[in-house]
Design an enzyme around this catalytic site. Sequence first.
Site, PDB file in Angstrom:
ATOM      1  N   GLU A  96       0.909  -1.303   0.040  1.00  0.00           N
ATOM      2  CA  GLU A  96      -0.010   0.159   0.135  1.00  0.00           C
ATOM      3  C   GLU A  96       0.939   1.299   0.024  1.00  0.00           C
ATOM      4  O   GLU A  96       0.418   2.380  -0.554  1.00  0.00           O
ATOM      5  CB  GLU A  96      -0.974  -0.075   0.987  1.00  0.00           C
ATOM      6  CG  GLU A  96      -2.054   0.794   1.168  1.00  0.00           C
ATOM      7  CD  GLU A  96      -3.101   1.121   2.179  1.00  0.00           C
ATOM      8  OE1 GLU A  96      -3.987   2.031   1.971  1.00  0.00           O
ATOM      9  OE2 GLU A  96      -2.842   0.346   3.149  1.00  0.00           O
ATOM     10  N   ALA A 141      -3.046   6.917   7.305  1.00  0.00           N
ATOM     11  CA  ALA A 141      -2.365   6.362   8.343  1.00  0.00           C
ATOM     12  C   ALA A 141      -0.951   5.753   7.704  1.00  0.00           C
ATOM     13  O   ALA A 141      -0.632   4.652   7.840  1.00  0.00           O
ATOM     14  CB  ALA A 141      -3.065   5.268   8.897  1.00  0.00           C
ATOM     15  N   HIS A 142      -0.153   6.782   6.855  1.00  0.00           N
ATOM     16  CA  HIS A 142       1.139   6.064   6.512  1.00  0.00           C
ATOM     17  C   HIS A 142       1.947   6.967   7.003  1.00  0.00           C
ATOM     18  O   HIS A 142       1.654   8.483   7.080  1.00  0.00           O
ATOM     19  CB  HIS A 142       1.259   5.959   4.881  1.00  0.00           C
ATOM     20  CG  HIS A 142       0.420   4.828   4.454  1.00  0.00           C
ATOM     21  ND1 HIS A 142       0.737   3.516   4.278  1.00  0.00           N
ATOM     22  CD2 HIS A 142      -0.930   4.792   4.401  1.00  0.00           C
ATOM     23  CE1 HIS A 142      -0.323   2.724   3.879  1.00  0.00           C
ATOM     24  NE2 HIS A 142      -1.318   3.591   3.808  1.00  0.00           N
ATOM     25  N   HIS A 169      -9.508   1.408  -1.608  1.00  0.00           N
ATOM     26  CA  HIS A 169     -10.503   1.635  -0.892  1.00  0.00           C
ATOM     27  C   HIS A 169     -11.106   3.055  -1.564  1.00  0.00           C
ATOM     28  O   HIS A 169     -11.020   4.394  -0.937  1.00  0.00           O
ATOM     29  CB  HIS A 169     -10.263   2.070   0.571  1.00  0.00           C
ATOM     30  CG  HIS A 169      -8.790   2.473   0.838  1.00  0.00           C
ATOM     31  ND1 HIS A 169      -8.561   3.610   0.536  1.00  0.00           N
ATOM     32  CD2 HIS A 169      -7.716   2.215   1.610  1.00  0.00           C
ATOM     33  CE1 HIS A 169      -7.144   4.023   0.821  1.00  0.00           C
ATOM     34  NE2 HIS A 169      -6.810   2.926   1.880  1.00  0.00           N
ATOM     35  N   ASP A 211     -17.598  -1.085   6.562  1.00  0.00           N
ATOM     36  CA  ASP A 211     -17.483  -1.356   8.155  1.00  0.00           C
ATOM     37  C   ASP A 211     -18.377  -0.283   8.822  1.00  0.00           C
ATOM     38  O   ASP A 211     -18.645  -0.594  10.126  1.00  0.00           O
ATOM     39  CB  ASP A 211     -16.068  -1.263   8.412  1.00  0.00           C
ATOM     40  CG  ASP A 211     -15.475  -0.063   8.378  1.00  0.00           C
ATOM     41  OD1 ASP A 211     -16.234   1.061   7.689  1.00  0.00           O
ATOM     42  OD2 ASP A 211     -14.416   0.539   8.884  1.00  0.00           O
ATOM     43  N   ASP A 234      -9.344  -3.755   4.739  1.00  0.00           N
ATOM     44  CA  ASP A 234      -8.337  -2.799   5.472  1.00  0.00           C
ATOM     45  C   ASP A 234      -7.992  -2.961   6.744  1.00  0.00           C
ATOM     46  O   ASP A 234      -7.838  -2.218   7.650  1.00  0.00           O
ATOM     47  CB  ASP A 234      -8.704  -1.457   5.135  1.00  0.00           C
ATOM     48  CG  ASP A 234      -7.448  -0.611   5.109  1.00  0.00           C
ATOM     49  OD1 ASP A 234      -6.262  -0.886   5.113  1.00  0.00           O
ATOM     50  OD2 ASP A 234      -7.683   0.832   5.163  1.00  0.00           O
TER      51      ASP A 234
END
Length: 406
Positions: A147, A158-159, A234, A266, A291
Amino acid sequence: MSTTLFTNARKVDAAGEVDGFWMLVDGDRITATGSTVEAPGRPPVAPPAGDPSGAGGAGRVPDATVDLAGARLTPGLVDLHVHGGGGASYDGDADEIARGLAVHRAHGTTRSLVSLVANPVARLRTSLEAIAELRTRDPLVLGAHLEGPFLSPARKGAHALEHLAEPTAETVHALLDAAPGTVRQVTLAPELPGGLEAVERLVAAGVVVAVGHTEADHDLAVAAFDRGASLVTHAFNAIAGIGHREPGPVVAAVSDDRVTIELILDGVHVHPEVVAMMFASAQGRVALVTDAMAAAGSADGDYLLGELAVTVAGGVATLAGTDTIAGSTLTQDAALRRAMDAARQGSVAAVTALTATPARAIGVDHEIGLLAPGHLADAVAWTDDWHVSRVWAAGRELVDGVAVRS
């Protein structure tokens, strides 16, 4: 190899629903299927019982029979995008990855890619080597999904910013050469310097390229798809949404029959009405993914995603001290139930989005994703309310996500 006959099931897969379904499994593959229930254009067929002239040419009584007593039977679920589970992160060693995989397999996911977040190239190479080692003893692992690191700093999610990199030929080859044949999918922001050239380079190497974590507009996304990208990471998350004057990359994907669209169902990442719209607009091209990070199948608390601190509260994962979503705690069986409930999809469409569609997206639909002769014997039996009852992978039953020794 031993043979197992599955009988008295209600089959649900991309080919439709069939009552009175049976299938014969020889070793790890399905060799014959049929139904004892007559349907238009389909006479009833009795399952093999040792008659050499019977279905599938079975010349002996099956070694074992599984009577499913009318339960639904689907193919094993497939997850193209998952980072961990059960407290285990896929950035760890092979044993830690195996612990996370077992959690998801207990929830019906028999095949998955192992997704890695952005890290230094040297660390990614080590992770790829661990995944390659795991695959030698666990063929259910389909390979690796990078990813990161080829992501837009403005859409990093969130990287870790410091670990993002441009997709130069040197960096691409360094990752592909770490464990040849292990990288199956790469998420890439095509606006990065050399981005479109990298798409072509990766596709030429047999890698599926996903447009994601990107500032790309509609036209640039079209250009990336024309260069060979065939997936969206996503959709609606870390990527532009749909505008009435600038339609954006999601519309470019919907308009292109070559492109599969990942969605995280989700209840947090994408509203179910948007999910329903995508099912209607890109029929057969929506792949539901989790994910999921380490907290999937585990408790609320503090976790790491790569090197970033994550807080999980009420099952929602965010970067510590922020409202930035940091993956999910989803399992694929829950995504299936939400697809049928909140997103109002029929069972065939929902199951397809978790089986045949993701399998086709990475070119393995000739082996997984259907309950059909020649396919690997991955299957899930379900309760009446669509909770996992039993799981088989490559012909072997899994208990708590681990294969039962025969």
